[in-house]
Motif scaffolding. Sequence first.
Motif, mmCIF file in Angstrom:
data_model
loop_
_atom_site.group_PDB
_atom_site.id
_atom_site.type_symbol
_atom_site.label_atom_id
_atom_site.label_comp_id
_atom_site.label_asym_id
_atom_site.label_seq_id
_atom_site.Cartn_x
_atom_site.Cartn_y
_atom_site.Cartn_z
ATOM 1 N N THR A 59 0.831 -1.208 0.000
ATOM 2 C CA THR A 59 0.000 0.000 0.000
ATOM 3 C C THR A 59 0.865 1.257 0.000
ATOM 4 O OG1 THR A 59 -1.789 -1.149 1.158
ATOM 5 C CG2 THR A 59 -1.788 1.264 1.236
ATOM 6 N N ALA A 60 1.914 1.244 0.815
ATOM 7 C CA ALA A 60 2.823 2.391 0.861
ATOM 8 C C ALA A 60 3.495 2.593 -0.503
ATOM 9 C CB ALA A 60 3.872 2.180 1.945
ATOM 10 N N LEU A 61 3.893 1.463 -1.152
ATOM 11 C CA LEU A 61 4.519 1.549 -2.471
ATOM 12 C C LEU A 61 3.545 2.106 -3.511
ATOM 13 C CD1 LEU A 61 6.957 0.959 -4.271
ATOM 14 C CD2 LEU A 61 6.088 -1.378 -4.568
ATOM 15 N N LEU A 62 2.292 1.603 -3.441
ATOM 16 C CA LEU A 62 1.276 2.093 -4.375
ATOM 17 C C LEU A 62 1.007 3.580 -4.173
ATOM 18 C CD1 LEU A 62 -1.259 -0.891 -4.390
ATOM 19 C CD2 LEU A 62 0.230 -0.145 -6.264
ATOM 20 N N HIS A 63 0.952 4.019 -2.921
ATOM 21 C CA HIS A 63 0.764 5.452 -2.653
ATOM 22 C C HIS A 63 1.902 6.269 -3.259
ATOM 23 C CE1 HIS A 63 -2.861 5.602 -0.311
ATOM 24 N NE2 HIS A 63 -2.448 4.694 0.574
ATOM 25 N N SER A 64 3.119 5.723 -3.122
ATOM 26 C CA SER A 64 4.280 6.416 -3.691
ATOM 27 C C SER A 64 4.167 6.485 -5.213
ATOM 28 C CB SER A 64 5.565 5.700 -3.283
ATOM 29 O OG SER A 64 6.690 6.312 -3.864
ATOM 30 N N GLU A 65 3.768 5.358 -5.834
ATOM 31 C CA GLU A 65 3.620 5.337 -7.293
ATOM 32 C C GLU A 65 2.507 6.278 -7.744
ATOM 33 O OE1 GLU A 65 3.033 1.326 -8.453
ATOM 34 O OE2 GLU A 65 5.133 0.741 -8.141
ATOM 35 N N ILE A 66 1.408 6.264 -6.987
ATOM 36 C CA ILE A 66 0.284 7.160 -7.316
ATOM 37 C C ILE A 66 0.721 8.616 -7.232
ATOM 38 C CG2 ILE A 66 -1.947 8.005 -6.498
ATOM 39 C CD1 ILE A 66 -2.606 5.077 -5.739
ATOM 40 N N ALA A 67 1.511 8.934 -6.198
ATOM 41 C CA ALA A 67 2.006 10.304 -6.051
ATOM 42 C C ALA A 67 2.890 10.681 -7.240
ATOM 43 C CB ALA A 67 2.774 10.445 -4.734
ATOM 44 N N GLY A 68 3.765 9.709 -7.654
ATOM 45 C CA GLY A 68 4.629 9.975 -8.805
ATOM 46 C C GLY A 68 3.831 10.164 -10.078
ATOM 47 N N LEU A 69 2.817 9.288 -10.282
ATOM 48 C CA LEU A 69 1.972 9.413 -11.468
ATOM 49 C C LEU A 69 1.170 10.707 -11.451
ATOM 50 C CD1 LEU A 69 0.701 5.724 -11.821
ATOM 51 C CD2 LEU A 69 2.319 6.922 -13.295
ATOM 52 N N SER A 70 0.690 11.082 -10.274
ATOM 53 C CA SER A 70 -0.051 12.340 -10.163
ATOM 54 C C SER A 70 0.829 13.527 -10.530
ATOM 55 C CB SER A 70 -0.585 12.509 -8.736
ATOM 56 O OG SER A 70 -1.520 11.485 -8.427
ATOM 57 N N SER A 71 2.098 13.448 -10.101
ATOM 58 C CA SER A 71 3.042 14.516 -10.448
ATOM 59 C C SER A 71 3.259 14.567 -11.960
ATOM 60 C CB SER A 71 4.372 14.286 -9.726
ATOM 61 O OG SER A 71 5.313 15.264 -10.091
ATOM 62 N N LYS A 72 3.414 13.376 -12.571
ATOM 63 C CA LYS A 72 3.587 13.324 -14.025
ATOM 64 C C LYS A 72 2.354 13.850 -14.750
ATOM 65 C CE LYS A 72 6.882 9.493 -14.203
ATOM 66 N NZ LYS A 72 7.144 8.114 -14.682
ATOM 67 N N VAL A 73 1.171 13.471 -14.260
ATOM 68 C CA VAL A 73 -0.076 13.959 -14.860
ATOM 69 C C VAL A 73 -0.143 15.486 -14.791
ATOM 70 C CG1 VAL A 73 -2.584 14.032 -14.606
ATOM 71 C CG2 VAL A 73 -1.388 11.837 -14.528
ATOM 72 N N SER A 74 0.254 16.030 -13.625
ATOM 73 C CA SER A 74 0.255 17.489 -13.484
ATOM 74 C C SER A 74 1.213 18.126 -14.483
ATOM 75 C CB SER A 74 0.662 17.874 -12.050
ATOM 76 O OG SER A 74 -0.283 17.402 -11.111
ATOM 77 N N GLY A 75 2.405 17.472 -14.628
ATOM 78 C CA GLY A 75 3.369 17.987 -15.597
ATOM 79 C C GLY A 75 2.838 17.908 -17.017
ATOM 80 N N LEU A 76 2.203 16.762 -17.338
ATOM 81 C CA LEU A 76 1.629 16.609 -18.677
ATOM 82 C C LEU A 76 0.513 17.612 -18.922
ATOM 83 C CD1 LEU A 76 1.526 12.708 -18.959
ATOM 84 C CD2 LEU A 76 3.029 14.283 -20.196
ATOM 85 N N ASN A 77 -0.309 17.833 -17.902
ATOM 86 C CA ASN A 77 -1.378 18.830 -18.050
ATOM 87 C C ASN A 77 -0.799 20.218 -18.298
ATOM 88 O OD1 ASN A 77 -3.470 17.002 -17.746
ATOM 89 N ND2 ASN A 77 -3.577 17.242 -15.525
ATOM 90 N N SER A 78 0.285 20.519 -17.561
ATOM 91 C CA SER A 78 0.942 21.816 -17.746
ATOM 92 C C SER A 78 1.512 21.933 -19.154
ATOM 93 C CB SER A 78 2.049 21.991 -16.703
ATOM 94 O OG SER A 78 2.737 23.205 -16.894
ATOM 95 N N ASN A 79 2.200 20.830 -19.590
ATOM 96 C CA ASN A 79 2.748 20.834 -20.949
ATOM 97 C C ASN A 79 1.652 20.932 -21.989
ATOM 98 O OD1 ASN A 79 5.363 20.623 -20.038
ATOM 99 N ND2 ASN A 79 5.439 18.394 -20.202
ATOM 100 N N ASN A 80 0.554 20.208 -21.729
ATOM 101 C CA ASN A 80 -0.568 20.243 -22.664
ATOM 102 C C ASN A 80 -1.140 21.645 -22.767
ATOM 103 O OD1 ASN A 80 -2.492 18.935 -24.403
ATOM 104 N ND2 ASN A 80 -3.992 19.133 -22.750
ATOM 105 N N ALA A 81 -1.239 22.325 -21.632
ATOM 106 C CA ALA A 81 -1.742 23.700 -21.646
ATOM 107 C C ALA A 81 -0.797 24.606 -22.421
ATOM 108 C CB ALA A 81 -1.909 24.201 -20.211
ATOM 109 N N SER A 82 0.524 24.395 -22.219
ATOM 110 C CA SER A 82 1.508 25.203 -22.949
ATOM 111 C C SER A 82 1.427 24.925 -24.443
ATOM 112 C CB SER A 82 2.921 24.902 -22.427
ATOM 113 O OG SER A 82 3.042 25.237 -21.067
ATOM 114 N N LEU A 83 1.317 23.626 -24.793
ATOM 115 C CA LEU A 83 1.208 23.273 -26.207
ATOM 116 C C LEU A 83 -0.062 23.829 -26.829
ATOM 117 C CD1 LEU A 83 2.441 19.559 -26.080
ATOM 118 C CD2 LEU A 83 3.638 21.518 -27.073
ATOM 119 N N ARG A 84 -1.156 23.791 -26.068
ATOM 120 C CA ARG A 84 -2.411 24.332 -26.583
ATOM 121 C C ARG A 84 -2.298 25.835 -26.814
ATOM 122 N NH1 ARG A 84 -5.318 22.566 -22.886
ATOM 123 N NH2 ARG A 84 -5.939 20.604 -23.864
ATOM 124 N N ALA A 85 -1.640 26.519 -25.873
ATOM 125 C CA ALA A 85 -1.447 27.968 -26.031
ATOM 126 C C ALA A 85 -0.565 28.253 -27.240
ATOM 127 C CB ALA A 85 -0.827 28.560 -24.764
#
Length: 272
Positions: free
Chosen positions: A60-86
């Motif tokens: 569970t602790a490992l999954l939470h860590s992976e989820i946190a990492g994926l959430s960070s990547k998603v945030s980065g991708l969303n930011s990049n996507n917003a930049s690309l859209r602009a």
Amino acid sequence: MKRIFVLLFITLCASSCVVLSPKKYKSLVAQRDSLSSALTGANNRITSLEDELARLRSDTALLHSEIAGLSSKVSGLNSNNASLRAASDRLSQDLKKREARLREVEEILRKRDEATLALKDKLQKALLGFQQSGLSVEIRSGKVYVSLTDKLLFSTGSIVIDEKGKQALAGLATVLNTQPEINISVEGHTDNQRVVNLGQIKDNWDLSVLRATSVVRYLTEAQKIESTRITATGKGQFQPIEDVNTPEARSRNRRIEIVLSPKLDELYDLIK
């Protein structure tokens, strides 16, 4: 004293203890062993469950860590996507502006081509009587070229325009004076024969320049074409129509070319 206690214990047992039969005793021993075995199994199960719980907590602790990492990547991708859209929106707007400018340029060039063709038609009609004497009118690269052989304008080796040449230039000037938006360039051309016995004229460069300036002077002074519209250049022998060295080819190479081009200030403003 000790004997008194022993007697007392025997007396109490005689009054309260139950004597078990062998069968009953064996049954109780069997129950005891069964309960002991069940207790051991329960303890083993508890240990196994505790181990599994520890593994689950670790997973569970490992999954939470992976989820946190994926959430960070998603945030980065969303930011990049917003930049690309602009960036895409900016490029889209820029493309629309460029397309609009392209349409404007195409429209100006279309008008230029129409004006050039109309000018050619007017000149051909005005100079119709001179086309058998070595005059031609054609369009090249969006410009009108009026080519006059030297025999139509000058005597051999001369820079003085003869009467027939003046008539041709007067017909040309009649059209050009109604077309103030047309720029005029007069180019002198010679053949590749060496200039001899022409006084102050040193070579073909001199001859081509002086003949061009003679035409410019006649058009501006006698025919009143504005001097700001016209230029004179000498090309010498270096832009021949034909490279072969025959009398006919040399005759065609000795010429005055009057190059007429529409003013394109509007176009130049667009492409600055």
